[in-house]
Design an enzyme around this catalytic site. Structure first.
Site: not given
Length: 436
Positions: A296, A307, A321
């Protein structure tokens, strides 16, 4: 003649437009009617099945029980995190979020249909009992978890402080299921731990994302900023927590751009969270440790930093998740928990069921070396002589300052026992040299 021709063409164009509008309107009305008819047919089928079951089932089941079972089945089949909350379930959920309770200190999730330990929380009864990320819970006090929802499992594992509980688990690499006996305790979590490695590497362990994570991390970075040339952020076995803290932590390291976006069917559930230059605290090299227990919020942090090419990720693939749930009341005493959106990283990739893949894959274990038993170094000789001296003069008592210093420092002996951390340290040393 020409005017008449244009007038005729004009009338023809208007007539065609009106015909198209009329046919479009008829088509729209027809589609609405078809949708309504389909809805009525589906509801009629549902009512018919309930009537047949009530009439012929071997047990005398009431209409209320049948509706509850139908709702429960429908919600379970949407996804692993959606479910129907009966009066009892809804009451227990309120206790879990508002009251004090005894627990084990683990976060669980559904993976491939099995109740799986996402991560044990540092220092809790589950952690001390030896539960590990990836353990599959087969039984809770002799009750099978097959077909059980996450909320049902959590309610069984919660209880009074001091009460024991027995879990039967399946662990990768073990031939037989393992029995684990745990005594429930009050779960208190210290989310941020800071230590130093060598003279210039700051080690930050974030165990979960509570409301003080950004504040505590900021404090530790500022305190050691002058000496810090690199940061290792440890998110292993971090089950997640508050989204705003995850966003804030990324913002600490990233100047600008998207951190994470949340997309749902409704416009209100679609949001984008971005970084701000004013919140950036440091630009030193960053290495992030992740594993299968990172879920999460910790996946949002690690994935966003990856990224943005702001950090090197080391360890194992994360849990996966990446969805948003809300509790929606349907009566005063009942509710549903429904997945309303999914998280997407800056590159547009999803976390749900996929997780975040590390840049450098390292499985857990110890770093082993082949020591030459015949070679005696000056340092070894000094250590040996010091030990002999202590036998004669008595061992020097360790002061509080010595203990404090050791507690705040990760020595080579410590990270040699954790090969993932050692790899992170080696990568960080290289990054520090490259940056100069």
């Amino acid at each position: 003649m020409k005017n008449k021709k244009f007038i005729t063409l004009g009338f023809a164009s208007v007539a065609t437009s009106m015909a198209l509008m009329f046919s479009s309107s008829l088509f729209a009305e027809s589609s609405i009617k078809d949708a309504q008819a389909s809805r009525l047919q589906a509801l009629e089928k549902f009512t018919k099945v309930i009537s047949i079951v009530q009439q012929y089932d071997v047990d005398d089941v009431t209409i209320e029980e049948l509706i509850d079972k139908a709702l429960d089945g429908m919600m379970k089949n949407l996804d692993a995190h959606s479910n129907y909350l009966t009066q009892k379930d809804y009451k227990q959920l309120k206790v879990q979020t508002e009251g004090e309770f005894g627990g084990l200190g683990i976060t669980v999730g559904m993976k491939n249909g099995a109740l799986t330990v996402i991560a044990p929380i540092d220092g809790t009864p589950a952690d001390k009992a030896g539960l590990k990320s990836g353990d599959i819970i087969l039984k809770i006090d002799n009750k099978s978890t097959i077909g059980m929802t996450i909320d049902e499992a959590v309610s069984l594992m919660r209880g009074k402080v001091g009460e024991p509980i027995d879990l039967l688990i399946v662990r990768e690499g073990k031939m037989k299921p393992l029995a684990v006996h745990i005594v429930r305790g009050v779960i208190t979590i210290e989310s941020v731990h800071a230590k130093t490695i060598g003279k210039n590497i700051l080690y930050l362990r974030v165990a979960s994302f509570d409301k003080k994570v950004v504040e505590d991390v900021t404090k530790e970075i500022k305190k050691r900023k002058a000496a810090t040339k690199g940061i290792i952020l440890d998110l292993r076995n971090n089950p997640g927590g508050l989204l705003d803290q995850a966003v804030g932590l990324v913002d600490t390291f990233v100047n600008d751009g998207v951190i994470v976006s949340q997309k749902g069917r409704r416009k209100a559930e679609t949001k984008t969270y971005t970084a701000h230059t004013s919140n950036t605290l440091t630009k030193v090299p960053l290495v992030v440790l992740i594993n299968g227990g990172s879920a999460s919020a910790s996946e949002i942090v690690s994935g966003a930093l990856q990224d943005h090419k702001r950090a090197v990720l080391v360890g194992e693939n994360t849990f996966g998740k990446g969805s948003v749930q809300v509790v929606l009341p349907i009566t005063k005493i009942e509710a549903i928990k429904l997945t309303i959106a999914r998280y997407y990283l800056p590159s547009g990739r999803t976390i749900q069921a996929v997780g975040v893949k590390p840049d450098v894959i390292v499985t857990p274990g110890e770093f082993t070396t082949h020591k030459n038993e015949f070679a005696i170094k000056e340092a070894d000789l000094k250590k040996h002589l010091q030990e002999e001296l202590e036998k004669v003069d008595g061992k020097k008592a360790q002061t509080k300052e010595d203990k404090k210093d050791k507690k705040d420092i990760i020595t080579p002996e410590i990270f040699n026992k954790d090969i993932q951390l050692k790899e992170a340290v080696d990568i960080m040393k290289a990054l520090v040299i490259i940056k100069g």
